[in-house]
Design a protein around this motif. Structure first.
Motif, PDB file in Angstrom:
ATOM      1  N   LEU A   1      -5.255  -0.276   2.024  1.00 26.32           N
ATOM      2  CA  LEU A   1      -5.341  -1.155   0.867  1.00 26.32           C
ATOM      3  C   LEU A   1      -6.690  -1.353   0.203  1.00 26.32           C
ATOM      4  O   LEU A   1      -7.068  -1.597  -0.926  1.00 26.32           O
ATOM      5  CB  LEU A   1      -4.843  -2.506   1.233  1.00 26.32           C
ATOM      6  CG  LEU A   1      -3.251  -2.637   1.680  1.00 26.32           C
ATOM      7  CD1 LEU A   1      -3.143  -4.302   2.146  1.00 26.32           C
ATOM      8  CD2 LEU A   1      -2.370  -2.233   0.441  1.00 26.32           C
TER       9      LEU A   1
ATOM     10  N   ARG B   1       0.649  -6.029   0.860  1.00 29.99           N
ATOM     11  CA  ARG B   1      -0.466  -6.642   0.379  1.00 29.99           C
ATOM     12  C   ARG B   1       0.007  -8.027   0.366  1.00 29.99           C
ATOM     13  O   ARG B   1      -0.711  -9.087   0.670  1.00 29.99           O
ATOM     14  CB  ARG B   1      -0.911  -6.007  -0.819  1.00 29.99           C
ATOM     15  CG  ARG B   1      -1.990  -7.281  -1.520  1.00 29.99           C
ATOM     16  CD  ARG B   1      -2.637  -6.704  -3.018  1.00 29.99           C
ATOM     17  NE  ARG B   1      -3.442  -5.478  -2.779  1.00 29.99           N
ATOM     18  CZ  ARG B   1      -2.980  -4.194  -3.068  1.00 29.99           C
ATOM     19  NH1 ARG B   1      -1.923  -3.984  -3.460  1.00 29.99           N
ATOM     20  NH2 ARG B   1      -3.933  -3.177  -2.914  1.00 29.99           N
TER      21      ARG B   1
ATOM     22  N   THR C   1       2.941  -0.560  -1.097  1.00 30.95           N
ATOM     23  CA  THR C   1       1.344  -1.190  -1.072  1.00 30.95           C
ATOM     24  C   THR C   1       1.587  -2.818  -1.217  1.00 30.95           C
ATOM     25  O   THR C   1       0.960  -3.434  -0.712  1.00 30.95           O
ATOM     26  CB  THR C   1       0.170  -0.522  -1.453  1.00 30.95           C
ATOM     27  OG1 THR C   1       0.714  -0.268  -2.958  1.00 30.95           O
ATOM     28  CG2 THR C   1       0.153   0.744  -1.079  1.00 30.95           C
TER      29      THR C   1
ATOM     30  N   ILE D   1      -8.810  -7.360   1.397  1.00 32.69           N
ATOM     31  CA  ILE D   1      -7.717  -7.121   0.587  1.00 32.69           C
ATOM     32  C   ILE D   1      -8.344  -7.020  -0.959  1.00 32.69           C
ATOM     33  O   ILE D   1      -8.255  -6.276  -1.794  1.00 32.69           O
ATOM     34  CB  ILE D   1      -6.527  -7.950   0.526  1.00 32.69           C
ATOM     35  CG1 ILE D   1      -5.636  -7.620   1.790  1.00 32.69           C
ATOM     36  CG2 ILE D   1      -5.716  -7.849  -0.808  1.00 32.69           C
ATOM     37  CD1 ILE D   1      -4.445  -8.362   1.904  1.00 32.69           C
TER      38      ILE D   1
END
Length: 351
Positions: A235, A253, A249, A101
Motif C-alpha cells: 500500500l 486499505r 487494495t 497508509i
C-alpha cells in the motif's frame, strides 16, 4: 538504506500458506523496548505515596504481604500499569498504521479527530446521562467509532490521501470540540470536575474493567494485523502500483484504517484521550530504525513505554499532587508536532 536479506528471517505457517518476514534489528529493538517497559512497570508497582521495595512488591504479587500492601499493589497500581501498557501499545500501532497508509507523519487518531469523538461521547454520558464506569467506556467507544466512520466516508469520495484525512479530521474535530464545550457549559460543577480529569487523559482509578477492555481489544486485533499488516508495504507504493501488484487494495486499505480507528477508540475508552502518543510513537520508532518502514510491533512497544513512563512521571514529579498522564504526553508530543509541521513546510517549499 533498506533491510538486507541477512537482516531478515521468515516464519511460515504451512497449513495456511502464510509467510511472515521479520527484521532481526527490529526484533531486537522491540524486545529491548518491551523489557524497558516491563522495568518501568516493576518500578511503578513499588513507587508512589506508599513506597515498597522490589522484594516486597514481588512478595505481594506472590500472595504475601499485608492487606494494605495488597490493596496498593494489586488493586490500585497493577491494573493501572497494565492498562498503561495496553493503551500505549494500541495508540502506537494505530498511529503507525495511519501514517504508513497515508504516507504522512501528521496523520494520527488525535490529529484527525478520533479522540475528539471519544471525548464528546464520554462527556455526553457524564453530563446528559449521568453515567460512569462501563457506560462511560461505551460512550467513548461509540463516539470514537462514529467519528472514525464519518471521517472515512467523507474522505472516501476522492480517495484516502493523507492530507485529505487530516483536513477532514480537523474539520470534524472542530465541530466536536464545539459540542464538547456546549456540554461543559450546561453541566453542573461536579460533572465538570469528573469530565476534566477524563478529557485530559488519566489512568487514575483504573481497574479490571479497563484492563479487560484494552486486553480484549488487543487479543482480537493482533491476529487480524498479522494477516493485514503484510499488505502495508504494498500500500505504501501508491494506489496505482499497489493495485497492479495486488488486487482489492481499496478493501485492504479500508480494513486497516478501520482497525486503526478501533484500536484508538478502545484505548481512548480505557484511559481517555491521551494526546500525541499515536503521533509520536511511530516517529520515535522511525528514527530508531532509519531507512525501514515502521514495524507495528516496535511502534506498539514504543507507545507502551511512552505511556507507562509518562504515567510514572505524572505520579512522582509533583507528589503528592498527581498529574493526568495526558499532561505529560502533551509536553512531549507538542514539540514533536511543531517539528513535523515545520519539516513538512520546509519540504513543501523546497519541493
Amino acid at each position: 538504506m533498506t533491510a538486507t536479506r541477512r537482516d531478515t528471517f521468515h516464519v511460515r505457517i504451512a497449513r495456511h500458506g502464510l509467510v511472515f518476514r521479520f527484521s532481526r534489528r527490529s526484533t531486537v529493538l522491540t524486545s529491548v523496548l518491551w523489557l524497558c517497559a516491563g522495568g518501568v512497570l516493576a518500578l511503578s508497582l513499588g513507587l508512589g505515596e506508599f513506597d515498597l521495595r522490589l522484594a516486597d512488591t514481588l512478595r505481594v504479587l506472590g500472595g504475601g504481604g499485608t492487606l494494605i500492601e495488597y490493596d496498593v499493589v494489586v488493586r490500585d497500581r497493577l491494573p493501572r500499569a497494565v492498562t498503561a501498557l495496553g493503551v500505549g501499545a494500541a495508540f502506537g500501532v494505530s498511529g503507525a498504521i495511519l501514517q504508513r497508509i497515508a504516507a504522512n507523519p501528521l496523520v494520527s487518531p488525535d490529529v484527525i479527530g478520533v479522540n475528539a469523538g471519544a471525548s464528546f461521547g464520554a462527556l455526553f454520558v457524564i453530563t446528559v446521562l449521568g453515567g460512569a464506569g462501563a457506560s462511560l467506556v461505551l460512550g467513548a467507544l461509540a463516539g470514537a467509532l462514529l467519528t472514525g466512520a464519518a471521517i472515512v466516508l467523507i474522505a472516501l469520495n476522492h480517495g484516502l490521501s493523507g492530507y485529505r484525512l487530516v483536513l477532514v479530521g480537523i474539520g470534524i474535530a472542530a465541530m466536536l470540540s464545539s459540542g464538547t464545550s456546549y456540554l461543559l457549559i450546561q453541566a453542573d460543577y461536579r460533572q465538570v470536575l469528573n469530565a476534566a480529569s477524563w478529557l485530559t487523559g488519566s489512568l487514575a482509578n483504573r481497574g479490571t474493567l479497563h484492563v479487560a477492555v484494552i486486553a480484549g481489544t488487543l487479543a482480537v486485533v493482533v491476529p487480524v494485523l498479522l494477516v493485514l499488516g503484510r499488505h502495508l508495504r504494498v500500500l505504501e507504493l501508491g494506489d496505482d502500483l499497489s493495485r497492479a501488484l495486488s488486487g482489492g487494495t481499496r478493501r485492504i486499505r479500508l480494513s486497516l484504517i478501520t482497525t486503526a480507528v478501533v484500536l484508538a477508540a478502545m484505548a481512548t475508552a480505557a484511559a481517555g484521550p491521551i494526546g500525541f502518543v499515536a503521533l509520536v510513537a511511530p516517529q520515535i520508532t522511525r528514527r530508531l530504525l532509519p531507512g525501514r518502514p515502521v514495524p507495528l510491533g516496535t511502534a506498539a512497544a514504543t507507545g507502551a513505554l511512552l505511556v507507562i513512563g509518562s504515567d510514572l512521571a505524572a505520579r512522582l514529579l509533583f507528589a503528592p499532587t498527581e498529574l493526568p498522564v495526558g499532561a505529560v504526553t502533551g509536553v512531549i508530543g507538542a514539540p514533536v508536532l511543531l517539528y513535523l509541521l515545520a519539516r513538512a513546510n520546509r519540504i513543501g517549499h523546497t519541493g
